[in-house]
Design a protein around this motif. Structure first.
Motif, mmCIF file in Angstrom:
data_model
loop_
_atom_site.group_PDB
_atom_site.id
_atom_site.type_symbol
_atom_site.label_atom_id
_atom_site.label_comp_id
_atom_site.label_asym_id
_atom_site.label_seq_id
_atom_site.Cartn_x
_atom_site.Cartn_y
_atom_site.Cartn_z
ATOM 1 N N GLY A 1 10.203 -8.249 6.403
ATOM 2 C CA GLY A 1 9.463 -8.898 5.330
ATOM 3 C C GLY A 1 9.571 -10.408 5.411
ATOM 4 N N SER A 2 8.646 -11.064 4.739
ATOM 5 C CA SER A 2 8.604 -12.520 4.793
ATOM 6 C C SER A 2 9.723 -13.142 3.985
ATOM 7 C CB SER A 2 7.255 -13.018 4.257
ATOM 8 O OG SER A 2 7.101 -12.655 2.912
ATOM 9 N N ASP B 1 6.161 -12.884 9.096
ATOM 10 C CA ASP B 1 5.129 -11.945 8.682
ATOM 11 C C ASP B 1 4.303 -11.434 9.850
ATOM 12 O OD1 ASP B 1 5.643 -12.203 5.907
ATOM 13 O OD2 ASP B 1 4.456 -14.026 5.823
ATOM 14 N N ARG C 1 2.267 -4.681 5.839
ATOM 15 C CA ARG C 1 1.746 -5.945 6.375
ATOM 16 C C ARG C 1 0.234 -5.952 6.176
ATOM 17 N NH1 ARG C 1 3.770 -5.701 11.324
ATOM 18 N NH2 ARG C 1 5.474 -7.183 11.042
ATOM 19 N N ASP D 1 11.283 -13.422 -2.841
ATOM 20 C CA ASP D 1 11.314 -11.987 -2.564
ATOM 21 C C ASP D 1 12.519 -11.369 -3.251
ATOM 22 O OD1 ASP D 1 11.358 -9.470 -1.507
ATOM 23 O OD2 ASP D 1 10.990 -10.100 0.544
ATOM 24 N N GLY E 1 0.111 -16.782 6.694
ATOM 25 C CA GLY E 1 1.488 -16.316 6.593
ATOM 26 C C GLY E 1 2.460 -17.047 7.491
ATOM 27 N N ALA F 1 0.842 -11.262 4.615
ATOM 28 C CA ALA F 1 2.289 -11.187 4.427
ATOM 29 C C ALA F 1 2.735 -9.736 4.386
ATOM 30 C CB ALA F 1 2.709 -11.905 3.139
ATOM 31 N N VAL F 2 4.051 -9.559 4.387
ATOM 32 C CA VAL F 2 4.647 -8.237 4.208
ATOM 33 C C VAL F 2 5.152 -8.153 2.779
ATOM 34 C CG1 VAL F 2 6.523 -6.684 4.889
ATOM 35 C CG2 VAL F 2 5.316 -8.035 6.624
ATOM 36 N N SER F 3 4.717 -7.129 2.043
ATOM 37 C CA SER F 3 5.172 -6.950 0.670
ATOM 38 C C SER F 3 5.111 -5.471 0.318
ATOM 39 C CB SER F 3 4.314 -7.764 -0.306
ATOM 40 O OG SER F 3 2.948 -7.385 -0.203
#
Length: 221
Positions: free
Chosen positions: A169-170, A107, A28, A181, A103, A63-65
């Motif tokens: 995750g987003s 997120d 994040r 995603d 976001g 965001a979460v990635s």
């Protein structure tokens, strides 16, 4: 016997790797982007090193990635003329258009609500970095001890690049400009297809090893 042990060890290793992918984690954090024509490009420098020119457009997305390859881009249209329309040029300064995307709710850290995305036009000195431009329009900023950008305009209140499970995750909505995603196509209600494939591989290799062992015993009889 030795070959059978090696085969089973290899199968177990592959199975473990497959299961690990099914439980892949992300991070994040605020990602940094530069506008190239009509598209966003992931920045190759951090905001404290990048020195934009007058008229540049730069963006940030929370965001979460997993990595830069699947990072979510800032959403919405962005062009310098519209963002800086009310900020006239002045001698001895430059203008940088900034797009700030906080976001989605998925997120957000627990207990926090992301602010609405917004844009800002920063008028800064000609040698200013992106971090300088950001500080001019989006205080307070928060950095880690290693100079990683952790918060913009006070969001989020805490945390910095922490690892989270992929389920956190987003999930992009229909208005997002980022690519889907890669993990969203998987069904979270049960094991992944890769896990089943790993199980089948273990069974197949174990059967082959047993057959070879029987063949060697028959040859010695």
């Amino acid at each position: 016997m030795t070959r059978r042990v090696v085969l089973l060890f290899l199968a177990a290793f592959l199975l473990t790797g497959t299961a690990g992918q099914a439980q892949a984690a992300g991070y994040r954090y605020w990602s940094f982007w530069e506008r190239d024509g009509d598209r966003w490009v992931y920045a190759t420098q951090g905001p404290s090193l990048a020195r934009p020119s007058d008229g540049d457009v730069q963006g940030f997305r929370f965001a979460v990635s997993e990595n830069s390859g699947d990072a979510a881009q800032p959403r919405g249209a962005a062009d310098f003329a519209s963002v800086c329309a009310r900020t006239p040029a002045e001698d001895g300064s430059k203008r940088v258009a900034l797009v700030l995307d906080f976001g989605t709710a998925s997120d957000a850290p627990s207990g926090e609500t992301p602010p609405a995305p917004r844009t800002a036009c920063a008028r800064v000195s000609p040698d200013a970095t992106t971090a300088d431009a950001l500080a001019a329009v989006a205080d307070p900023l928060r950095y880690s001890t290693s100079a990683l950008l952790c918060g913009i305009a006070g969001y989020p209140r805490s945390g910095c690049g922490e690892q989270v499970s992929q389920k956190e995750g987003s999930q992009e909505d229909s208005t997002a400009t980022a690519a889907p995603d890669r993990e969203s196509a998987q069904d979270d209600s049960g094991p992944s297809a890769g896990l089943y494939a790993g199980i089948a591989l273990v069974a197949a290799l174990a059967g082959a090893a047993a057959w070879q062992a029987r063949r060697r015993r028959n040859a010695t009889d």
